[in-house]
Structures are given as structure tokens and as C-alpha cells.
Design a protein around this motif. Structure first.
Motif, PDB file in Angstrom:
ATOM      1  N   ALA A  54       0.832  -1.209   0.000  1.00 45.56           N
ATOM      2  CA  ALA A  54       0.000   0.000   0.000  1.00 45.56           C
ATOM      3  C   ALA A  54       0.864   1.256   0.000  1.00 45.56           C
ATOM      4  O   ALA A  54       1.801   1.379   0.786  1.00 45.56           O
ATOM      5  CB  ALA A  54      -0.918   0.002   1.215  1.00 45.56           C
ATOM      6  N   GLY A  55       0.554   2.160  -0.909  1.00 38.10           N
ATOM      7  CA  GLY A  55       1.238   3.440  -0.954  1.00 38.10           C
ATOM      8  C   GLY A  55       2.589   3.442  -1.648  1.00 38.10           C
ATOM      9  O   GLY A  55       3.202   4.500  -1.788  1.00 38.10           O
ATOM     10  N   GLN A  56       3.049   2.285  -2.108  1.00 36.30           N
ATOM     11  CA  GLN A  56       4.301   2.265  -2.869  1.00 36.30           C
ATOM     12  C   GLN A  56       4.068   3.007  -4.189  1.00 36.30           C
ATOM     13  O   GLN A  56       2.936   3.139  -4.653  1.00 36.30           O
ATOM     14  CB  GLN A  56       4.726   0.827  -3.175  1.00 36.30           C
ATOM     15  CG  GLN A  56       5.104   0.021  -1.975  1.00 36.30           C
ATOM     16  CD  GLN A  56       6.552   0.237  -1.553  1.00 36.30           C
ATOM     17  OE1 GLN A  56       7.251   1.113  -2.057  1.00 36.30           O
ATOM     18  NE2 GLN A  56       6.993  -0.553  -0.610  1.00 36.30           N
ATOM     19  N   HIS A  57       5.106   3.450  -4.828  1.00 35.86           N
ATOM     20  CA  HIS A  57       4.982   4.132  -6.120  1.00 35.86           C
ATOM     21  C   HIS A  57       4.448   3.158  -7.170  1.00 35.86           C
ATOM     22  O   HIS A  57       4.928   2.021  -7.263  1.00 35.86           O
ATOM     23  CB  HIS A  57       6.328   4.693  -6.575  1.00 35.86           C
ATOM     24  CG  HIS A  57       6.813   5.817  -5.710  1.00 35.86           C
ATOM     25  ND1 HIS A  57       6.359   7.100  -5.856  1.00 35.86           N
ATOM     26  CD2 HIS A  57       7.685   5.825  -4.674  1.00 35.86           C
ATOM     27  CE1 HIS A  57       6.942   7.870  -4.945  1.00 35.86           C
ATOM     28  NE2 HIS A  57       7.752   7.119  -4.220  1.00 35.86           N
ATOM     29  N   TYR A  60       7.061   1.703  -9.523  1.00 32.30           N
ATOM     30  CA  TYR A  60       7.885   0.678  -8.870  1.00 32.30           C
ATOM     31  C   TYR A  60       7.135  -0.648  -8.819  1.00 32.30           C
ATOM     32  O   TYR A  60       7.689  -1.708  -9.151  1.00 32.30           O
ATOM     33  CB  TYR A  60       8.276   1.120  -7.459  1.00 32.30           C
ATOM     34  CG  TYR A  60       8.853  -0.013  -6.654  1.00 32.30           C
ATOM     35  CD1 TYR A  60      10.145  -0.456  -6.883  1.00 32.30           C
ATOM     36  CD2 TYR A  60       8.080  -0.673  -5.710  1.00 32.30           C
ATOM     37  CE1 TYR A  60      10.665  -1.532  -6.181  1.00 32.30           C
ATOM     38  CE2 TYR A  60       8.596  -1.743  -5.000  1.00 32.30           C
ATOM     39  CZ  TYR A  60       9.882  -2.177  -5.233  1.00 32.30           C
ATOM     40  OH  TYR A  60      10.400  -3.239  -4.546  1.00 32.30           O
ATOM     41  N   LEU A  61       5.880  -0.615  -8.398  1.00 35.29           N
ATOM     42  CA  LEU A  61       5.093  -1.843  -8.291  1.00 35.29           C
ATOM     43  C   LEU A  61       4.921  -2.506  -9.653  1.00 35.29           C
ATOM     44  O   LEU A  61       5.060  -3.727  -9.782  1.00 35.29           O
ATOM     45  CB  LEU A  61       3.728  -1.542  -7.668  1.00 35.29           C
ATOM     46  CG  LEU A  61       3.774  -1.103  -6.208  1.00 35.29           C
ATOM     47  CD1 LEU A  61       2.440  -0.495  -5.788  1.00 35.29           C
ATOM     48  CD2 LEU A  61       4.152  -2.262  -5.299  1.00 35.29           C
ATOM     49  N   THR A  62       4.652  -1.708 -10.675  1.00 35.49           N
ATOM     50  CA  THR A  62       4.485  -2.243 -12.027  1.00 35.49           C
ATOM     51  C   THR A  62       5.763  -2.903 -12.500  1.00 35.49           C
ATOM     52  O   THR A  62       5.743  -4.017 -13.040  1.00 35.49           O
ATOM     53  CB  THR A  62       4.064  -1.116 -12.998  1.00 35.49           C
ATOM     54  OG1 THR A  62       2.840  -0.539 -12.522  1.00 35.49           O
ATOM     55  CG2 THR A  62       3.886  -1.634 -14.404  1.00 35.49           C
ATOM     56  N   ALA A  64       8.172  -4.099 -10.646  1.00 36.37           N
ATOM     57  CA  ALA A  64       8.429  -5.297  -9.837  1.00 36.37           C
ATOM     58  C   ALA A  64       7.613  -6.472 -10.366  1.00 36.37           C
ATOM     59  O   ALA A  64       8.135  -7.593 -10.500  1.00 36.37           O
ATOM     60  CB  ALA A  64       8.096  -5.028  -8.371  1.00 36.37           C
ATOM     61  N   LEU A  65       6.350  -6.239 -10.693  1.00 40.01           N
ATOM     62  CA  LEU A  65       5.521  -7.319 -11.248  1.00 40.01           C
ATOM     63  C   LEU A  65       6.087  -7.816 -12.575  1.00 40.01           C
ATOM     64  O   LEU A  65       6.143  -9.027 -12.818  1.00 40.01           O
ATOM     65  CB  LEU A  65       4.079  -6.841 -11.418  1.00 40.01           C
ATOM     66  CG  LEU A  65       3.310  -6.591 -10.122  1.00 40.01           C
ATOM     67  CD1 LEU A  65       1.978  -5.900 -10.413  1.00 40.01           C
ATOM     68  CD2 LEU A  65       3.093  -7.881  -9.361  1.00 40.01           C
ATOM     69  N   ARG A  66       6.527  -6.892 -13.408  1.00 39.18           N
ATOM     70  CA  ARG A  66       7.119  -7.295 -14.690  1.00 39.18           C
ATOM     71  C   ARG A  66       8.402  -8.095 -14.475  1.00 39.18           C
ATOM     72  O   ARG A  66       8.687  -9.040 -15.214  1.00 39.18           O
ATOM     73  CB  ARG A  66       7.398  -6.067 -15.550  1.00 39.18           C
ATOM     74  CG  ARG A  66       6.136  -5.442 -16.088  1.00 39.18           C
ATOM     75  CD  ARG A  66       6.427  -4.217 -16.911  1.00 39.18           C
ATOM     76  NE  ARG A  66       5.181  -3.636 -17.388  1.00 39.18           N
ATOM     77  CZ  ARG A  66       5.072  -2.419 -17.856  1.00 39.18           C
ATOM     78  NH1 ARG A  66       6.137  -1.638 -17.950  1.00 39.18           N
ATOM     79  NH2 ARG A  66       3.908  -1.966 -18.266  1.00 39.18           N
ATOM     80  N   ALA A  67       9.178  -7.712 -13.468  1.00 40.74           N
ATOM     81  CA  ALA A  67      10.421  -8.434 -13.180  1.00 40.74           C
ATOM     82  C   ALA A  67      10.122  -9.857 -12.705  1.00 40.74           C
ATOM     83  O   ALA A  67      10.833 -10.799 -13.065  1.00 40.74           O
ATOM     84  CB  ALA A  67      11.236  -7.677 -12.132  1.00 40.74           C
ATOM     85  N   TYR A  68       9.079 -10.031 -11.908  1.00 46.20           N
ATOM     86  CA  TYR A  68       8.686 -11.384 -11.500  1.00 46.20           C
ATOM     87  C   TYR A  68       8.242 -12.205 -12.703  1.00 46.20           C
ATOM     88  O   TYR A  68       8.513 -13.397 -12.787  1.00 46.20           O
ATOM     89  CB  TYR A  68       7.564 -11.348 -10.467  1.00 46.20           C
ATOM     90  CG  TYR A  68       8.028 -10.984  -9.082  1.00 46.20           C
ATOM     91  CD1 TYR A  68       8.974 -11.752  -8.413  1.00 46.20           C
ATOM     92  CD2 TYR A  68       7.523  -9.865  -8.426  1.00 46.20           C
ATOM     93  CE1 TYR A  68       9.408 -11.424  -7.143  1.00 46.20           C
ATOM     94  CE2 TYR A  68       7.946  -9.519  -7.163  1.00 46.20           C
ATOM     95  CZ  TYR A  68       8.889 -10.303  -6.519  1.00 46.20           C
ATOM     96  OH  TYR A  68       9.314  -9.965  -5.259  1.00 46.20           O
ATOM     97  N   LYS A  69       7.589 -11.571 -13.639  1.00 46.28           N
ATOM     98  CA  LYS A  69       7.145 -12.281 -14.843  1.00 46.28           C
ATOM     99  C   LYS A  69       8.341 -12.695 -15.706  1.00 46.28           C
ATOM    100  O   LYS A  69       8.346 -13.774 -16.288  1.00 46.28           O
ATOM    101  CB  LYS A  69       6.175 -11.422 -15.650  1.00 46.28           C
ATOM    102  CG  LYS A  69       5.483 -12.191 -16.754  1.00 46.28           C
ATOM    103  CD  LYS A  69       4.313 -11.438 -17.317  1.00 46.28           C
ATOM    104  CE  LYS A  69       3.595 -12.279 -18.350  1.00 46.28           C
ATOM    105  NZ  LYS A  69       2.353 -11.655 -18.792  1.00 46.28           N
ATOM    106  N   ARG A  70       9.378 -11.827 -15.767  1.00 41.33           N
ATOM    107  CA  ARG A  70      10.587 -12.163 -16.540  1.00 41.33           C
ATOM    108  C   ARG A  70      11.357 -13.307 -15.900  1.00 41.33           C
ATOM    109  O   ARG A  70      12.007 -14.093 -16.584  1.00 41.33           O
ATOM    110  CB  ARG A  70      11.512 -10.951 -16.649  1.00 41.33           C
ATOM    111  CG  ARG A  70      11.104  -9.954 -17.693  1.00 41.33           C
ATOM    112  CD  ARG A  70      12.187  -8.926 -17.946  1.00 41.33           C
ATOM    113  NE  ARG A  70      12.594  -8.194 -16.764  1.00 41.33           N
ATOM    114  CZ  ARG A  70      12.024  -7.071 -16.330  1.00 41.33           C
ATOM    115  NH1 ARG A  70      11.008  -6.553 -16.972  1.00 41.33           N
ATOM    116  NH2 ARG A  70      12.458  -6.467 -15.257  1.00 41.33           N
TER     117      ARG A  70
END
Length: 112
Positions: A54-57, A60-62, A64-70
Motif C-alpha cells: 500500500a502506498g508504494q509508487h 515501482y510496483l508495475t 516489480a511485477l514485470r520483473a517477476y514475470k521475466r
């Protein structure tokens, strides 16, 4: 001059067409049960090693999600749970989730 105006209008349309949708992000976070690990308010994860979201940029969150997908390599992140969670998500879905989580009240320290 007409070409310049057309280019500006077309550029504005492209930006708005891909803008993140907070309501869609909320629906996706519920669908994929993000709260199961990150806590009902995304401020109290079930494990202290899991991040507060909650409240993260949103960017940054987007990312991070893309990095997990990679996954491993190429600036990716390795986590078997997150890798499984993000596989069905499109880039727009990840941006929407990021926008939703960024819109939430946070318990993170933002200033001293």
C-alpha cells in the motif's frame, strides 16, 4: 501547424488509452488474492519478509511485477509464488494493479 496539432492530439490519446485504471487494478488484486500474502489492507503481510504494498509508487510496483514475470536473468526477480501469480497478467494489468496499490493509504514512513 495542422500536423503538429494532429501529433499532439494523437499523442494525448495514446497516453490516455494506456493510463492505469485503479478500479480494474482493485478487481485484479481481488481476483488474484494478493491480500492472502500481503494482508487485507496491503500494509500487514503474513510474513515479515513480504513487502508492504500500500502506498508504494505505482511505477515501482508495475516494474516489480514485470520483473517477476521475466524471472531469472535480464533484471528479473525470482520467487516461485510471485512468478505463478503474474504469468497471466498483461502489462496493462500490472500497471492497473500498481495504480490501485499506490492509491491505498500506507503505513510506510514517508517523511521524518
Amino acid at each position: 501547424m495542422k500536423k503538429l496539432i494532429f501529433a499532439l492530439v494523437a499523442g494525448a490519446f495514446c497516453v490516455s488509452a494506456s493510463a492505469a485504471d485503479v478500479a480494474k487494478g482493485e478487481a485484479l488484486a481481488k481476483k488474484y488474492n494478493c491480500a492472502a500474502c500481503h494482508g487485507a489492507d496491503y500494509n500487514k503481510p503474513i510474513d515479515p519478509t513480504y513487502p508492504k504494498l500500500a502506498g508504494q509508487h505505482a511505477d515501482y510496483l508495475t516494474q516489480a511485477l514485470r520483473a517477476y514475470k521475466r524471472g531469472a536473468g535480464a533484471n528479473g526477480r525470482v520467487n516461485p509464488i510471485m512468478a505463478g501469480q503474474v504469468q497471466p497478467l498483461s502489462n496493462q494489468d500490472m500497471a492497473d494493479i500498481g495504480a490501485y496499490l499506490a492509491s491505498l493509504p500506507t503505513q510506510l514512513v514517508t517523511s521524518k
